[in-house]
Motif scaffolding. Structure first.
Motif, PDB file in Angstrom:
ATOM      1  N   PRO A  79     -23.502  -4.126   7.692  1.00  0.00           N
ATOM      2  CA  PRO A  79     -22.325  -3.567   8.376  1.00  0.00           C
ATOM      3  C   PRO A  79     -22.455  -2.076   8.535  1.00  0.00           C
ATOM      4  O   PRO A  79     -23.017  -1.387   7.694  1.00  0.00           O
ATOM      5  CB  PRO A  79     -21.173  -3.926   7.432  1.00  0.00           C
ATOM      6  CG  PRO A  79     -21.813  -4.045   6.103  1.00  0.00           C
ATOM      7  CD  PRO A  79     -23.182  -4.584   6.337  1.00  0.00           C
ATOM      8  N   CYS A  80     -21.896  -1.585   9.597  1.00  0.00           N
ATOM      9  CA  CYS A  80     -21.864  -0.145   9.882  1.00  0.00           C
ATOM     10  C   CYS A  80     -20.406   0.291   9.876  1.00  0.00           C
ATOM     11  O   CYS A  80     -19.602  -0.211  10.659  1.00  0.00           O
ATOM     12  CB  CYS A  80     -22.512   0.154  11.226  1.00  0.00           C
ATOM     13  SG  CYS A  80     -22.508   1.896  11.651  1.00  0.00           S
ATOM     14  N   SER A  81     -20.071   1.219   8.933  1.00  0.00           N
ATOM     15  CA  SER A  81     -18.668   1.581   8.760  1.00  0.00           C
ATOM     16  C   SER A  81     -18.145   2.405   9.926  1.00  0.00           C
ATOM     17  O   SER A  81     -16.996   2.275  10.330  1.00  0.00           O
ATOM     18  CB  SER A  81     -18.491   2.352   7.449  1.00  0.00           C
ATOM     19  OG  SER A  81     -19.242   3.533   7.515  1.00  0.00           O
ATOM     20  N   LYS A  82     -18.971   3.259  10.509  1.00  0.00           N
ATOM     21  CA  LYS A  82     -18.485   4.125  11.564  1.00  0.00           C
ATOM     22  C   LYS A  82     -19.666   4.600  12.392  1.00  0.00           C
ATOM     23  O   LYS A  82     -20.658   5.071  11.862  1.00  0.00           O
ATOM     24  CB  LYS A  82     -17.762   5.339  10.947  1.00  0.00           C
ATOM     25  CG  LYS A  82     -16.799   5.986  11.941  1.00  0.00           C
ATOM     26  CD  LYS A  82     -15.870   6.902  11.197  1.00  0.00           C
ATOM     27  CE  LYS A  82     -14.774   7.393  12.103  1.00  0.00           C
ATOM     28  NZ  LYS A  82     -13.820   8.233  11.403  1.00  0.00           N
TER      29      LYS A  82
ATOM     30  N   GLN B  39     -10.867  -2.346   9.834  1.00  0.00           N
ATOM     31  CA  GLN B  39     -10.429  -2.104   8.455  1.00  0.00           C
ATOM     32  C   GLN B  39     -11.217  -0.957   7.845  1.00  0.00           C
ATOM     33  O   GLN B  39     -10.661  -0.102   7.154  1.00  0.00           O
ATOM     34  CB  GLN B  39     -10.603  -3.381   7.639  1.00  0.00           C
ATOM     35  CG  GLN B  39      -9.729  -4.539   8.111  1.00  0.00           C
ATOM     36  CD  GLN B  39     -10.002  -5.804   7.314  1.00  0.00           C
ATOM     37  OE1 GLN B  39     -10.816  -5.787   6.408  1.00  0.00           O
ATOM     38  NE2 GLN B  39      -9.311  -6.865   7.675  1.00  0.00           N
ATOM     39  N   LEU B  40     -12.539  -0.936   8.100  1.00  0.00           N
ATOM     40  CA  LEU B  40     -13.341   0.152   7.540  1.00  0.00           C
ATOM     41  C   LEU B  40     -12.955   1.493   8.135  1.00  0.00           C
ATOM     42  O   LEU B  40     -12.947   2.517   7.454  1.00  0.00           O
ATOM     43  CB  LEU B  40     -14.823  -0.124   7.779  1.00  0.00           C
ATOM     44  CG  LEU B  40     -15.403  -1.334   7.050  1.00  0.00           C
ATOM     45  CD1 LEU B  40     -16.849  -1.555   7.457  1.00  0.00           C
ATOM     46  CD2 LEU B  40     -15.301  -1.138   5.542  1.00  0.00           C
ATOM     47  N   LYS B  41     -12.614   1.489   9.435  1.00  0.00           N
ATOM     48  CA  LYS B  41     -12.203   2.738  10.066  1.00  0.00           C
ATOM     49  C   LYS B  41     -10.910   3.263   9.462  1.00  0.00           C
ATOM     50  O   LYS B  41     -10.722   4.453   9.257  1.00  0.00           O
ATOM     51  CB  LYS B  41     -12.067   2.523  11.555  1.00  0.00           C
ATOM     52  CG  LYS B  41     -11.693   3.789  12.326  1.00  0.00           C
ATOM     53  CD  LYS B  41     -11.632   3.522  13.812  1.00  0.00           C
ATOM     54  CE  LYS B  41     -11.248   4.799  14.551  1.00  0.00           C
ATOM     55  NZ  LYS B  41     -11.162   4.573  16.013  1.00  0.00           N
ATOM     56  N   THR B  42      -9.985   2.318   9.179  1.00  0.00           N
ATOM     57  CA  THR B  42      -8.730   2.728   8.553  1.00  0.00           C
ATOM     58  C   THR B  42      -8.976   3.351   7.190  1.00  0.00           C
ATOM     59  O   THR B  42      -8.362   4.350   6.822  1.00  0.00           O
ATOM     60  CB  THR B  42      -7.800   1.522   8.434  1.00  0.00           C
ATOM     61  OG1 THR B  42      -7.616   0.954   9.731  1.00  0.00           O
ATOM     62  CG2 THR B  42      -6.461   1.921   7.848  1.00  0.00           C
ATOM     63  N   ARG B  43      -9.896   2.777   6.445  1.00  0.00           N
ATOM     64  CA  ARG B  43     -10.208   3.336   5.125  1.00  0.00           C
ATOM     65  C   ARG B  43     -10.838   4.721   5.253  1.00  0.00           C
ATOM     66  O   ARG B  43     -10.547   5.623   4.465  1.00  0.00           O
ATOM     67  CB  ARG B  43     -11.158   2.399   4.382  1.00  0.00           C
ATOM     68  CG  ARG B  43     -10.545   1.058   4.037  1.00  0.00           C
ATOM     69  CD  ARG B  43     -11.567   0.163   3.358  1.00  0.00           C
ATOM     70  NE  ARG B  43     -11.014  -1.154   3.067  1.00  0.00           N
ATOM     71  CZ  ARG B  43     -11.725  -2.168   2.534  1.00  0.00           C
ATOM     72  NH1 ARG B  43     -13.008  -1.975   2.265  1.00  0.00           N
ATOM     73  NH2 ARG B  43     -11.153  -3.323   2.311  1.00  0.00           N
ATOM     74  N   ASP B  44     -11.696   4.882   6.260  1.00  0.00           N
ATOM     75  CA  ASP B  44     -12.290   6.205   6.445  1.00  0.00           C
ATOM     76  C   ASP B  44     -11.244   7.234   6.824  1.00  0.00           C
ATOM     77  O   ASP B  44     -11.291   8.389   6.379  1.00  0.00           O
ATOM     78  CB  ASP B  44     -13.371   6.147   7.521  1.00  0.00           C
ATOM     79  CG  ASP B  44     -14.592   5.380   7.053  1.00  0.00           C
ATOM     80  OD1 ASP B  44     -14.694   5.175   5.825  1.00  0.00           O
ATOM     81  OD2 ASP B  44     -15.425   4.996   7.890  1.00  0.00           O
ATOM     82  N   ASP B  45     -10.277   6.826   7.669  1.00  0.00           N
ATOM     83  CA  ASP B  45      -9.224   7.760   8.047  1.00  0.00           C
ATOM     84  C   ASP B  45      -8.362   8.147   6.853  1.00  0.00           C
ATOM     85  O   ASP B  45      -7.923   9.288   6.721  1.00  0.00           O
ATOM     86  CB  ASP B  45      -8.348   7.144   9.139  1.00  0.00           C
ATOM     87  CG  ASP B  45      -9.119   6.997  10.454  1.00  0.00           C
ATOM     88  OD1 ASP B  45     -10.136   7.720  10.605  1.00  0.00           O
ATOM     89  OD2 ASP B  45      -8.722   6.173  11.293  1.00  0.00           O
ATOM     90  N   GLU B  46      -8.118   7.159   5.963  1.00  0.00           N
ATOM     91  CA  GLU B  46      -7.319   7.481   4.774  1.00  0.00           C
ATOM     92  C   GLU B  46      -8.047   8.453   3.858  1.00  0.00           C
ATOM     93  O   GLU B  46      -7.439   9.286   3.198  1.00  0.00           O
ATOM     94  CB  GLU B  46      -6.994   6.190   4.013  1.00  0.00           C
ATOM     95  CG  GLU B  46      -6.043   5.263   4.753  1.00  0.00           C
ATOM     96  CD  GLU B  46      -5.808   3.985   3.972  1.00  0.00           C
ATOM     97  OE1 GLU B  46      -6.440   3.830   2.903  1.00  0.00           O
ATOM     98  OE2 GLU B  46      -4.994   3.148   4.417  1.00  0.00           O
ATOM     99  N   CYS B  47      -9.377   8.323   3.821  1.00  0.00           N
ATOM    100  CA  CYS B  47     -10.152   9.156   2.893  1.00  0.00           C
ATOM    101  C   CYS B  47     -10.468  10.532   3.489  1.00  0.00           C
ATOM    102  O   CYS B  47     -10.348  11.553   2.817  1.00  0.00           O
ATOM    103  CB  CYS B  47     -11.445   8.442   2.507  1.00  0.00           C
ATOM    104  SG  CYS B  47     -12.449   9.334   1.313  1.00  0.00           S
ATOM    105  N   PHE B  48     -10.906  10.534   4.758  1.00  0.00           N
ATOM    106  CA  PHE B  48     -11.394  11.779   5.355  1.00  0.00           C
ATOM    107  C   PHE B  48     -10.506  12.302   6.475  1.00  0.00           C
ATOM    108  O   PHE B  48     -10.832  13.295   7.092  1.00  0.00           O
ATOM    109  CB  PHE B  48     -12.807  11.569   5.921  1.00  0.00           C
ATOM    110  CG  PHE B  48     -13.787  11.074   4.914  1.00  0.00           C
ATOM    111  CD1 PHE B  48     -14.250  11.904   3.918  1.00  0.00           C
ATOM    112  CD2 PHE B  48     -14.229   9.760   4.946  1.00  0.00           C
ATOM    113  CE1 PHE B  48     -15.156  11.455   2.986  1.00  0.00           C
ATOM    114  CE2 PHE B  48     -15.130   9.296   4.022  1.00  0.00           C
ATOM    115  CZ  PHE B  48     -15.599  10.144   3.027  1.00  0.00           C
TER     116      PHE B  48
END
Length: 490
Positions: free
Chosen positions: A119-122, A166-175
């Motif tokens: 998988p590629c997160s972003k 879902q991974l994009k949402t997690r990245d937005d929450e973190c960064f």
């Protein structure tokens, strides 16, 4: 065909031993089955070499992350190359770049053996577009091996699907937090600490304990409280006078720890050595032990490791050793042998005698095997000041030796040389010494030395505790972890 992959950004997994490498493909050799990467990164850290080359047998998995865009038509190709037993299998997928957003298939074809989709997160496009929309002072977070900073115009395929969202949402929450909202002022630790009233809290605790709220049961049943400077472990009181002698001398000394060491008479000292010799502590063993302790003290007085090291071979210390033809002189010769073994220049003065004691002859034969120099005339001693003079001229019994010309000449030379003097086992205080010593080293237990002895030290020559008990001395070792300790007059 191999030249089409030059300039591509790839990730090569070489297993647990070699690790993972990322870099730009600089060469592909189909004949030798090798691939080279320039400006490589190893496990996220930049390599020290500009280029590395891999064989097909070393590659476990190869992933092509980015491919250079053709000038005529922008084409995005996602290729996964798996090396299984040295055989490469690839599956390129070409898509048009109509919307500048490449797409990546959800699954690989069946010809990829032993691998699973990663998988590629972003994707790079998302990160690049976000960077264009951010203010100028925005700092982008990325890995040190990321190719986005080195190849800003290249794109990487992006996996579509609900999981990617879902991974994009997690990245937005973190960064995704705006750095401008973070306050620039530092936390005021001192101001917040002042809000805590420590005195009031401790007073409340003491009041609670006095009222019996600190625990159940009677006050005597509760565990006692201790301050920070109180010892929790109970210990017996320290006994500072642990050496009791039947015939104490006229002086008492104490160690740095406060232990009392009484002086003894020369008669008791002679009896102690005689009983120790009867139990196996021979004169040879005693000479060796006293020589080691005296040389260790002398090495410390000469500067220790600051003076005696390989970088100071041009500053080797010089020691003049003045010895008489008796057991005290044999102790000095033993000390000189050990000093010579530690790269100290030794000049031994020993007068000529027709017949010498056997211990003196044995020690002299050993000393002759060193680089030390032996002289029998005072005129052969150096005219310039030496680093240290070790005095072993005096003897407890044979006081008539002081009337000999060689003795008076040696005393005059030592007093004129102006070098510090160390006396080993000097006589008792009622005998006047011709050479004033700065330090004196006593053996086993000290004698009552006079003022000319200087600062007194005591060395352990290995007399067992039961030997002390046999001569009527209650003895506990005052040396601790050392063999030579200083003594202070009480």
């Amino acid at each position: 065909m191999a030249g089409d992959w030059l300039g591509s950004i790839v990730s090569i997994n070489c297993g647990d031993t070699l690790g993972v490498y990322q870099g730009c493909v600089s060469a592909v050799d189909q004949n030798n089955q090798t691939i080279s990467l320039m400006q490589p990164f190893h496990n996220g850290a930049k390599c020290l070499v500009p280029e590395v080359t891999f064989r097909a047998g070393d590659i476990v998995e190869l992933k092509i992350l980015e491919i250079p865009v053709d000038s005529g038509r922008q084409t995005n190709i996602s290729v996964t190359t798996d090396y299984v037993n040295g055989t490469a299998k690839q599956r390129p997928i070409e898509t048009s770049n109509a919307q500048n957003i490449p797409r990546r298939p959800d699954a690989r074809s069946n010809d990829s053996v032993g691998t699973s989709p990663q998988p590629c997160s972003k994707s790079y496009v998302d990160r690049h577009n976000e960077g264009l929309n951010q203010p100028k002072n925005f700092r982008r977070r990325h890995n040190s091996w990321s190719s986005s900073s080195r190849y800003p115009n290249q794109v990487t395929p992006k996996k579509s699907g609900p999981k990617n969202g879902q991974l994009k949402t997690r990245d937005d929450e973190c960064f995704g937090e705006d750095l401008e909202e973070i306050p620039d002022t530092d936390f005021d630790f001192e101001g917040n600490l002042a809000l805590f009233d420590k005195a009031a809290v401790f007073e409340e605790i003491d009041t609670h304990e006095r009222k019996g709220g600190g625990g159940t049961g009677a006050p005597s049943d509760r565990a006692p409280t201790y301050r920070h400077d109180e010892n929790i472990l109970e210990s017996e009181p320290i006994v500072y006078r642990r050496i009791i002698v039947p015939q104490p001398g006229s002086k008492e000394y104490c160690t740095d720890s406060g232990l009392v060491v009484p002086s003894i008479s020369y008669g008791l000292h002679k009896k102690l050595l005689s009983v120790a010799e009867k139990h196996g502590l021979s004169i040879e063993k005693r000479l060796e032990m006293s020589g080691v302790c005296a040389s260790q003290m002398a090495l410390t007085l000469l500067g220790g490791p600051n003076r005696l090291n390989p970088k100071n071979v041009h500053q080797r210390p010089t020691v003049a050793l003045l010895c008489g033809p008796h057991i005290k002189g044999a102790q000095g010769i033993s000390c000189g042998r050990h000093l010579a073994n530690h790269d100290v220049d030794i000049i031994l003065f020993l007068p000529n005698f027709v017949k010498m004691l056997e211990p003196v002859t044995n020690e002299l034969n050993l000393f002759c095997q060193t680089e030390g120099k032996q002289v029998s005339n005072v005129k052969d001693l150096p005219d310039c000041p030496v680093d240290l003079v070790i005095n072993c001229l005096d003897c407890h019994e044979n006081a008539f030796l002081r009337d000999q010309p060689w003795y008076r000449s040696a005393v005059d030379w030592a007093n004129q040389n102006r070098a510090p003097v160390l006396s080993i086992d000097p006589p008792v205080g009622d005998q006047e010494q011709g050479i004033h010593a700065k330090w004196s080293l006593e053996l086993g237990l000290p004698l009552a030395l006079g003022e000319q002895a200087g600062r007194v030290y005591l060395c352990d020559i290995g007399i067992p505790q039961k030997v002390f008990r046999e001569v009527g001395i209650s003895y506990h070792s005052p040396f601790g972890c050392k063999f030579v300790i200083p003594l202070h007059s009480m």
